[in-house]
Write a protein that holds these residues in place. Structure first.
Motif, PDB file in Angstrom:
ATOM      1  N   TRP A  35       0.861  -1.185   0.000  1.00  0.00           N
ATOM      2  CA  TRP A  35       0.000   0.000   0.000  1.00  0.00           C
ATOM      3  C   TRP A  35       0.895   1.231   0.000  1.00  0.00           C
ATOM      4  O   TRP A  35       1.837   1.319   0.805  1.00  0.00           O
ATOM      5  CB  TRP A  35      -0.913   0.022   1.222  1.00  0.00           C
ATOM      6  N   PHE A  36       0.562   2.162  -0.862  1.00  0.00           N
ATOM      7  CA  PHE A  36       1.307   3.401  -0.980  1.00  0.00           C
ATOM      8  C   PHE A  36       0.340   4.563  -0.914  1.00  0.00           C
ATOM      9  O   PHE A  36      -0.863   4.400  -1.148  1.00  0.00           O
ATOM     10  CB  PHE A  36       2.070   3.433  -2.314  1.00  0.00           C
ATOM     11  N   ARG A  37       0.863   5.729  -0.650  1.00  0.00           N
ATOM     12  CA  ARG A  37       0.002   6.908  -0.678  1.00  0.00           C
ATOM     13  C   ARG A  37       0.764   8.098  -1.221  1.00  0.00           C
ATOM     14  O   ARG A  37       1.969   8.200  -1.067  1.00  0.00           O
ATOM     15  CB  ARG A  37      -0.545   7.224   0.716  1.00  0.00           C
ATOM     16  N   ARG A  38       0.003   8.952  -1.839  1.00  0.00           N
ATOM     17  CA  ARG A  38       0.568  10.220  -2.308  1.00  0.00           C
ATOM     18  C   ARG A  38      -0.184  11.312  -1.579  1.00  0.00           C
ATOM     19  O   ARG A  38      -1.378  11.504  -1.796  1.00  0.00           O
ATOM     20  CB  ARG A  38       0.397  10.380  -3.815  1.00  0.00           C
ATOM     21  N   THR A  39       0.518  11.985  -0.694  1.00  0.00           N
ATOM     22  CA  THR A  39      -0.094  13.044   0.096  1.00  0.00           C
ATOM     23  C   THR A  39       0.291  14.392  -0.483  1.00  0.00           C
ATOM     24  O   THR A  39       1.325  14.513  -1.153  1.00  0.00           O
ATOM     25  CB  THR A  39       0.338  12.938   1.567  1.00  0.00           C
ATOM     26  N   PRO A  40      -0.522  15.416  -0.255  1.00  0.00           N
ATOM     27  CA  PRO A  40      -0.255  16.730  -0.839  1.00  0.00           C
ATOM     28  C   PRO A  40       1.143  17.231  -0.511  1.00  0.00           C
ATOM     29  O   PRO A  40       1.555  17.226   0.653  1.00  0.00           O
ATOM     30  CB  PRO A  40      -1.336  17.609  -0.212  1.00  0.00           C
ATOM     31  N   GLY A  41       1.872  17.616  -1.522  1.00  0.00           N
ATOM     32  CA  GLY A  41       3.191  18.183  -1.331  1.00  0.00           C
ATOM     33  C   GLY A  41       4.299  17.190  -1.104  1.00  0.00           C
ATOM     34  O   GLY A  41       5.441  17.580  -0.873  1.00  0.00           O
ATOM     35  N   LYS A  42       3.979  15.909  -1.174  1.00  0.00           N
ATOM     36  CA  LYS A  42       4.996  14.882  -0.936  1.00  0.00           C
ATOM     37  C   LYS A  42       5.023  13.879  -2.074  1.00  0.00           C
ATOM     38  O   LYS A  42       4.067  13.723  -2.811  1.00  0.00           O
ATOM     39  CB  LYS A  42       4.723  14.149   0.382  1.00  0.00           C
ATOM     40  N   GLU A  43       6.130  13.190  -2.167  1.00  0.00           N
ATOM     41  CA  GLU A  43       6.229  12.108  -3.138  1.00  0.00           C
ATOM     42  C   GLU A  43       5.478  10.881  -2.613  1.00  0.00           C
ATOM     43  O   GLU A  43       5.181  10.780  -1.427  1.00  0.00           O
ATOM     44  CB  GLU A  43       7.701  11.758  -3.375  1.00  0.00           C
ATOM     45  N   ARG A  44       5.231   9.969  -3.520  1.00  0.00           N
ATOM     46  CA  ARG A  44       4.558   8.745  -3.111  1.00  0.00           C
ATOM     47  C   ARG A  44       5.412   7.991  -2.090  1.00  0.00           C
ATOM     48  O   ARG A  44       6.624   7.857  -2.268  1.00  0.00           O
ATOM     49  CB  ARG A  44       4.311   7.863  -4.336  1.00  0.00           C
ATOM     50  N   GLU A  45       4.776   7.511  -1.037  1.00  0.00           N
ATOM     51  CA  GLU A  45       5.508   6.807   0.011  1.00  0.00           C
ATOM     52  C   GLU A  45       4.867   5.467   0.300  1.00  0.00           C
ATOM     53  O   GLU A  45       3.649   5.291   0.174  1.00  0.00           O
ATOM     54  CB  GLU A  45       5.542   7.647   1.298  1.00  0.00           C
ATOM     55  N   GLY A  46       5.704   4.528   0.696  1.00  0.00           N
ATOM     56  CA  GLY A  46       5.199   3.223   1.079  1.00  0.00           C
ATOM     57  C   GLY A  46       4.582   3.279   2.466  1.00  0.00           C
ATOM     58  O   GLY A  46       5.164   3.869   3.377  1.00  0.00           O
ATOM     59  N   VAL A  47       3.440   2.669   2.628  1.00  0.00           N
ATOM     60  CA  VAL A  47       2.709   2.674   3.891  1.00  0.00           C
ATOM     61  C   VAL A  47       2.830   1.324   4.587  1.00  0.00           C
ATOM     62  O   VAL A  47       3.154   1.244   5.772  1.00  0.00           O
ATOM     63  CB  VAL A  47       1.229   3.006   3.648  1.00  0.00           C
TER      64      VAL A  47
END
Length: 120
Positions: A35-47
């Motif tokens: 599962w990954f997420r792309r949050t405002p102002g950040k690169e995609r990160e692994g969750v």
């Protein structure tokens, strides 16, 4: 073609919970799923991720709040998210590959994403 589809996103208040689902078009028995997420102002990160033997890994930012699980019979992986915070807001993606890791380059297949918004 192997496909993934996320569902379960939505709007929730801080402290609330959501359960995301990642449904696959074919068997996931031999795949690691992340599962990954792309949050405002950040690169995609692994969750979080789970390997075929059900070994799980979590990012420090979600450890103790999120739980990943899989149901191979249903070809589905879940992400239970509790005690959600505004900084968890973003688009959540699931991905499948032969290695379960929090690095996105390890994955071959990706879903389209589902929006999670944590706000009062």
């Amino acid at each position: 073609q192997f496909q993934l589809e996320e569902s379960g996103g939505g709007l929730v208040q801080p402290g609330g919970s959501l359960r995301l689902s990642c449904a696959a078009s074919e068997s996931i028995r031999h795949y690691g799923v992340g599962w990954f997420r792309r949050t405002p102002g950040k690169e995609r990160e692994g969750v979080s991720c789970i390997n075929p033997e059900n070994k799980t890994t979590y990012a420090d930012t979600v450890k103790g709040r999120f739980t990943v699980s899989r149901d191979n019979a249903k070809r589905t992986v879940y992400l239970q998210m509790n005690n959600l915070k505004p900084e968890d807001t973003g688009i959540y993606y699931c991905a499948a590959g032969y290695i379960a890791a929090l690095d996105d380059y390890e994955y071959d297949y990706w879903g389209q994403g589902t929006q999670v918004t944590v706000s009062s």
